[in-house]
Design a protein around this motif. Structure first.
Motif, short mmCIF file in Angstrom:
data_model
loop_
_atom_site.label_atom_id
_atom_site.label_comp_id
_atom_site.label_asym_id
_atom_site.label_seq_id
_atom_site.Cartn_x
_atom_site.Cartn_y
_atom_site.Cartn_z
N GLU A 1 30.60 83.05 78.27
CA GLU A 1 30.82 84.26 79.05
C GLU A 1 32.31 84.60 79.09
OE1 GLU A 1 29.79 85.73 83.60
OE2 GLU A 1 28.90 83.89 82.80
N PHE A 2 33.13 83.59 79.33
CA PHE A 2 34.58 83.83 79.35
C PHE A 2 35.04 84.33 77.98
CE2 PHE A 2 38.86 82.65 78.29
CZ PHE A 2 39.58 83.13 79.36
N ALA A 3 34.60 83.67 76.94
CA ALA A 3 35.06 84.02 75.58
C ALA A 3 34.62 85.43 75.20
CB ALA A 3 34.54 82.98 74.58
N LEU A 4 33.40 85.77 75.52
CA LEU A 4 32.89 87.11 75.19
C LEU A 4 33.70 88.17 75.94
CD1 LEU A 4 30.82 88.92 73.78
CD2 LEU A 4 29.28 88.56 75.74
N ASP A 5 33.94 87.92 77.20
CA ASP A 5 34.71 88.87 78.00
C ASP A 5 36.13 89.02 77.43
OD1 ASP A 5 34.54 90.44 80.47
OD2 ASP A 5 36.24 89.20 81.09
N TYR A 6 36.72 87.90 77.05
CA TYR A 6 38.08 87.94 76.49
C TYR A 6 38.11 88.79 75.21
CZ TYR A 6 42.64 86.39 74.84
OH TYR A 6 43.95 86.37 74.41
N VAL A 7 37.15 88.54 74.35
CA VAL A 7 37.11 89.25 73.07
C VAL A 7 36.88 90.75 73.30
CG1 VAL A 7 35.72 89.55 70.98
CG2 VAL A 7 36.48 87.26 71.68
N LYS A 8 35.96 91.08 74.21
CA LYS A 8 35.66 92.49 74.47
C LYS A 8 36.88 93.22 75.03
CE LYS A 8 31.56 93.34 76.44
NZ LYS A 8 30.39 93.05 77.34
N HIS A 9 37.70 92.51 75.79
CA HIS A 9 38.87 93.16 76.39
C HIS A 9 40.08 93.19 75.45
CE1 HIS A 9 36.73 92.96 80.22
NE2 HIS A 9 37.60 93.86 80.63
N HIS A 10 40.16 92.26 74.53
CA HIS A 10 41.38 92.14 73.73
C HIS A 10 41.25 92.66 72.30
CE1 HIS A 10 42.39 89.50 77.11
NE2 HIS A 10 43.65 89.72 76.78
N ALA A 11 40.04 92.81 71.81
CA ALA A 11 39.88 93.34 70.44
C ALA A 11 39.64 94.84 70.55
CB ALA A 11 38.72 92.64 69.73
N ARG A 12 40.71 95.60 70.44
CA ARG A 12 40.60 97.03 70.68
C ARG A 12 40.82 97.86 69.43
NH1 ARG A 12 39.77 98.86 75.86
NH2 ARG A 12 39.19 97.09 77.17
N THR A 13 41.57 97.34 68.47
CA THR A 13 41.80 98.12 67.25
C THR A 13 40.71 97.79 66.22
OG1 THR A 13 43.12 96.45 66.12
CG2 THR A 13 44.29 97.93 67.64
N LEU A 14 40.63 98.64 65.22
CA LEU A 14 39.66 98.40 64.15
C LEU A 14 39.93 97.05 63.49
CD1 LEU A 14 37.34 100.11 62.77
CD2 LEU A 14 39.00 100.60 60.98
N ALA A 15 41.20 96.79 63.23
CA ALA A 15 41.56 95.53 62.55
C ALA A 15 41.18 94.32 63.40
CB ALA A 15 43.05 95.50 62.22
N GLU A 16 41.45 94.40 64.70
CA GLU A 16 41.11 93.27 65.57
C GLU A 16 39.59 93.08 65.64
OE1 GLU A 16 44.89 93.55 68.69
OE2 GLU A 16 43.06 94.73 69.04
N GLN A 17 38.88 94.18 65.75
CA GLN A 17 37.41 94.08 65.86
C GLN A 17 36.80 93.55 64.57
OE1 GLN A 17 36.03 97.89 67.33
NE2 GLN A 17 36.50 97.29 69.46
N GLN A 18 37.35 94.02 63.44
CA GLN A 18 36.87 93.49 62.16
C GLN A 18 37.16 91.99 62.08
OE1 GLN A 18 35.41 95.60 59.38
NE2 GLN A 18 34.64 93.51 59.23
N GLY A 19 38.35 91.60 62.51
CA GLY A 19 38.73 90.19 62.50
C GLY A 19 37.82 89.34 63.37
N VAL A 20 37.45 89.89 64.52
CA VAL A 20 36.57 89.20 65.45
C VAL A 20 35.18 88.99 64.84
CG1 VAL A 20 35.23 89.78 67.51
CG2 VAL A 20 37.74 89.73 67.62
N LEU A 21 34.66 90.03 64.22
CA LEU A 21 33.33 89.91 63.60
C LEU A 21 33.37 88.93 62.43
CD1 LEU A 21 32.27 93.68 63.65
CD2 LEU A 21 31.50 91.87 65.19
N ASN A 22 34.43 89.03 61.63
CA ASN A 22 34.57 88.08 60.51
C ASN A 22 34.68 86.64 61.01
OD1 ASN A 22 34.58 90.30 58.85
ND2 ASN A 22 36.76 90.21 58.36
N ALA A 23 35.37 86.48 62.15
CA ALA A 23 35.56 85.12 62.69
C ALA A 23 34.22 84.50 63.08
CB ALA A 23 36.50 85.15 63.88
N LEU A 24 33.35 85.32 63.66
CA LEU A 24 32.06 84.77 64.06
C LEU A 24 31.19 84.47 62.84
CD1 LEU A 24 30.23 83.85 66.32
CD2 LEU A 24 29.40 86.22 66.56
N VAL A 25 31.28 85.32 61.83
CA VAL A 25 30.57 85.03 60.58
C VAL A 25 31.10 83.71 59.99
CG1 VAL A 25 30.27 85.77 58.17
CG2 VAL A 25 30.01 87.43 60.04
N PHE A 26 32.43 83.59 59.97
CA PHE A 26 33.04 82.35 59.46
C PHE A 26 32.49 81.14 60.19
CE2 PHE A 26 36.20 79.06 60.24
CZ PHE A 26 36.50 78.66 58.95
N LYS A 27 32.45 81.23 61.52
CA LYS A 27 32.01 80.08 62.31
C LYS A 27 30.53 79.78 62.07
CE LYS A 27 31.59 77.02 65.60
NZ LYS A 27 31.81 77.49 66.96
#
Lengths: 250, 250
Positions: free
Chosen positions: A191-217
């Motif tokens: 819950e903490f991690a999801l909230d952090y990501v939703k608040h901090h990934a605001r640009t296209l590049a950050e959001q793409q990076g976030v999605l790629n990171a979860l795919v990587f994991k």
């Protein structure tokens, strides 16, 4: 790599995109997991799973410390450090790693052997160290996102507890204490991690990076089960030096 | 770089060699420290010292997390993590960073400005980040050794408390709580670190690495005072954008 984003998502859309990745790629969909939970594996195969998974468990505090070492956000550090305490143990209390060793001991594996990782599959170690390395090399918003497989963990833990208890004579409630404990910890962490990501990934590049990171994991987890399947189910080619149920370590 | 070793030292000889480095290179020998403790500095110069030193304080948890992220020794991790808790604060308790901000606030510096590091000297930031980077890139025995400046800290803290209390009207006991607390923490930390290094640096290469690491760390501290001296004492060239006591930040 995740699908390419063409426009910035709202926080809600980002959460949906993350959950979609989990639905498609989390390792609960891997054939090895179905075998594990349904009781289709031998003791030797369950041993192989548990001792390989230990490598992942043992690396988690290093991964979390790598994340802390990369962030100047003291609130994030203060929240995140409890993961190290939970997993390594703290103040005389045992940690998640100890609880995993309860499982491997109960399966008949000596802890010295498990901890040495001598019997682990090379592909396991590569995947796990790729994860630690990924976290050491990326900024917090990306690495926090890589932890979001926790969103999908409670279901698999529940399934694992009931499936393994029901289907294996060598598994009892006391050895599954690791999963019971994670049922409480993982949702809070996620819950903490999801909230952090939703608040901090605001640009296209950050959001793409976030999605790629979860795919990587998800790939890090999936690759570990691929390796187990190939070595211990089919085609059953156990690499030199890796744990062999037919020739248990002395 | 330390003097070249030609043969392996006993643990006692290694300790002596480490203490010799401290005697020759610890920053208590720097002219800026003599000015600071003797009451020779203006309020503006003490402000410059405190806000630059904040950069170092703020980086310490990242440095300690980097060390934890590099070690598979769970006992070392469990011992070391208390440094992060001490410094970042834990369980609602304030940490060393908060205590440093008590000092900078009492000197009339707004915490937002201090935390932003906007007024810090570039040389300070370079030295501090070089330290974090060093720890992220070296194995535990080397990075533990780099913390051994703690062996020499209690003397300088005692000297600082009495000298600053005595010599500056703008310093009172309550603002020096950081140093009082470190008088208790540093010896415990240093004792563990020294013991670890003496037990784990056994080869010539390891011992040379350990000595070099302590020299490196002394340089990290020394370079910060060199930069302060050059900017705020003599020749007094304040770099563009750095804190200027004549033009305090709004």
């Amino acid at each position: 790599m995740s699908n390419l984003l063409t426009e910035v998502l709202s926080p809600q859309e980002l959460e949906q995109a993350l959950r979609k990745i989990g639905a498609e790629r989390y390792h609960n969909r891997h054939p090895f997991h179905h075998l594990l939970h349904s009781g289709a594996l031998s003791l030797g195969q369950v041993q192989a799973w548990a001792l390989n998974r230990y490598c992942y468990q043992a690396a988690i505090p290093r991964k979390d410390a790598a994340l802390i070492s990369r962030t100047t956000d003291r609130n994030l550090r203060r929240e995140w450090v409890h993961r190290i305490l939970d997993h390594d143990g703290w103040n005389g209390e045992e940690g998640g790693i100890d609880r995993w060793l309860v499982l491997t001991e109960s399966l008949g594996l000596k802890s010295d052997y498990v901890i040495s990782q001598r019997g682990a599959l090379p592909a396991t170690v590569f995947a796990v160290e790729a994860y630690v390395d990924f976290v050491a090399r990326h900024p917090p918003v990306i690495t926090v996102a890589s932890c979001l497989t926790e969103l999908f963990a409670p279901d698999i833990h529940r399934e694992r507890i009931s499936g393994m208890l029901e289907n294996y004579p060598f598994i009892n409630e006391s050895v599954l204490v690791y999963f019971r404990r994670r049922l409480g910890q993982a949702p809070r962490d996620a819950e903490f991690a999801l909230d952090y990501v939703k608040h901090h990934a605001r640009t296209l590049a950050e959001q793409q990076g976030v999605l790629n990171a979860l795919v990587f994991k998800c790939n890090v987890l999936w690759a570990q089960l691929d390796a187990l399947y190939a070595a211990y189910v089919s085609p059953g080619h156990i690499p030199p030096g890796a744990f062999d149920p037919e020739q248990p370590p002395c």
